[in-house]
Design an enzyme around this catalytic site. Structure first.
Site, PDB file in Angstrom:
ATOM      1  CB  SER A   1      -0.941  -0.046   1.216  1.00 31.59           C
ATOM      2  OG  SER A   1      -1.908   0.970   1.166  1.00 31.59           O
TER       3      SER A   1
ATOM      4  CG  ASP B   1      -5.343  -3.501  -4.223  1.00 31.57           C
ATOM      5  OD1 ASP B   1      -5.972  -2.533  -3.756  1.00 31.57           O
ATOM      6  OD2 ASP B   1      -4.223  -3.839  -3.816  1.00 31.57           O
TER       7      ASP B   1
ATOM      8  CG  HIS C   1      -5.239  -2.440  -0.482  1.00 30.66           C
ATOM      9  ND1 HIS C   1      -4.210  -2.365  -1.395  1.00 30.66           N
ATOM     10  CD2 HIS C   1      -4.864  -1.645   0.565  1.00 30.66           C
ATOM     11  CE1 HIS C   1      -3.271  -1.546  -0.936  1.00 30.66           C
ATOM     12  NE2 HIS C   1      -3.635  -1.119   0.245  1.00 30.66           N
TER      13      HIS C   1
END
Length: 472
Positions: free
Chosen positions: A294, A358, A451
């Site tokens: 991320s 994602d 994610h």
């Protein structure tokens, strides 16, 4: 949040900076109706060439960015408090062997109370995927460092005590340190990173892992939502929020050398660089990899950018690979060209992992208004963890009505897979009630559960990626 009004920004050729702390509601509304952003005190801009600000869509994106950052600033304390109690309750349930055992343990005086700083306490991210032990891959396996990188990226969400115990006891590796780093623009600690050493007979590999966005941390969300940028000569435009998180200095940018009081919180780029300079100069067989999930993935690719800018020859020679998971876009096309050239010149592997739908790798937009671009090898995994090697993930900007029905369909099948994957792939892949609950959200907002670290860990283990990496 500290003001940027009096910063000398001569280190940048051009820039567009948003200052939500100085924005009033009606002033933000006026952005939608006025092409002259120079009249808005919360926008600080110096540009060369044609102004893209005249586009209504770009002004709309500025409006959304500023309003969402203001919302995050407003809810920062209640969000952190809510997150604290959510994590505390989840750990209470787990430590006591389940919800049903809490009353019994209380009555017999054996109720286990969570301690947020202890080695047994896990974050909300950690509880989505509770796997701690490494896979049984051997170092000779080309997937080994990819799998280790993802596990390090996942572990980085945890506290220092948890990390030290996991790395030294479970992983049998050397814990170098966990660092909480200063953001000069926010005036607080916002960036966390982990460094440890994987020793072997033939070589030693230092792993640098940057923490990603914490779901209950408003500062992290503000960093992600900030579409400010700086253009550095010879490099290109880079995401301002990520640069600040990595240790960008007011008035100076990223000077090659800095003097900083050791009693102050370190700056992310410089603490990593200084440690690597020292350990690599003392060990001829040592190399290092950089990784993150991320937001952590964005910092992981931005770190070598500054390293190249400073011409850190020792680090450039020893950087073995950069592995990012669910990484957002970091810069424009000029930046992508600069990085591709530098990575190629120094024979450095850069692999960007993207799982299915994602949402994060598809932001910020790659369009004529925001100009952000991905680069490097994209390893794209579908819900079966089958891999494709692409230049760009499908549906690159996420928000598309054409893709919405297939994404919801995928989310439903991922929800069903939660019940079946342990039987099909083995107990190592079992999913708990917390992750199953989060996958339910994916039916409404496809791309959020995709994610989570769970699917990225699975991708490194179940995907046929061994042909894409060389064994050391």
């Amino acid at each position: 949040m500290a003001s940027n009004n009096h910063c000398n920004k001569s280190f940048a050729n051009s820039y567009m900076l948003l200052k939500p702390e100085e924005a009033h509601f009606f002033d933000v509304i006026r952005v939608l109706f006025s092409k002259n952003l120079g009249h808005r005190k919360f926008v600080d801009s110096k540009k060369e060439g044609p102004l893209v600000d005249e586009s209504f869509r770009h002004r709309w994106l500025i409006f959304i960015s500023v309003m969402l950052q203001k919302l995050m600033m407003f809810v920062a304390k209640p969000l952190a408090t809510f997150g604290y109690w959510v994590e505390w309750f989840i750990n209470l349930v787990i430590l006591n062997g389940g919800l049903h055992r809490i009353p019994l343990n209380f009555l017999i005086g054996k109720l286990a109370i969570p301690d947020c700083a202890s080695h047994t306490f896990m974050s909300s991210i950690g509880n989505l995927d509770g796997r701690v032990k490494l896979s049984d891959l051997k170092r000779e396996d080309s997937r080994y460092y990819v799998s280790l990188a993802m596990m390090a990226s996942k572990a980085c969400y945890e506290n220092a005590a948890f990390l030290k115990a996991t790395i030294t006891i479970d992983w049998k590796m050397e814990f170098i340190g966990f660092f909480e780093c200063w953001n000069e623009y926010m005036g607080k600690v916002t960036t966390q990173l982990l460094i440890f050493l994987d020793k072997s007979e033939n070589n030693d590999t230092y792993v640098v892992a940057f923490r990603g966005t914490e779901p209950f941390n408003a500062d992290d969300w503000c960093t992600d939502l900030d579409i400010s940028w700086y253009e550095i000569h010879g490099v290109g435009r880079m995401h301002g929020g990520f640069m600040k998180a990595l240790g960008l200095q007011k008035n100076e940018g990223y000077p090659k050398e800095i003097q900083r009081d050791e009693n102050l919180s370190p700056l992310a780029y410089y603490v990593v660089r200084d440690i690597l300079r020292k350990v690599l100069s003392e060990n001829d067989k040592a190399k290092f990899i950089v990784t993150g999930h991320s937001l952590g993935g964005a910092l992981a690719i931005l770190f070598p950018t500054i390293m190249f800018l400073h011409d850190e020859k020792l680090l450039m020679e020893r950087l073995q690979g950069i592995y990012t998971f669910g990484q957002p876009r970091v810069g424009d096309e000029a930046y992508a060209t600069y990085m591709k050239q530098k990575l190629r010149e120094n024979s450095i592997i850069y692999s960007r992992f993207v799982y299915n739908n994602d949402i994060v790798p598809r932001l910020p937009y790659d369009d004529d208004d925001l100009l952000f671009k991905h680069f490097g090898v994209c390893l794209f995994f579908n819900r079966h963890y089958e891999v494709q090697i692409l230049d760009e993930e499908p549906n690159k900007n996420y928000f598309s009505l054409w893709y919405m029905i297939p994404m919801i369909y995928n989310a439903v099948l991922e929800l069903i897979r939660s019940f079946t994957i342990a039987y099909m792939k083995g107990p190592h892949y079992r999913e708990g009630w917390f992750l199953f609950s989060f996958r339910l959200l994916g039916v409404l907002i496809p791309g959020l559960p995709a994610h989570t670290p769970q699917d990225y860990v699975n991708s490194t283990l179940l995907g046929s990626i061994q042909h894409h990496f060389k064994s050391d």
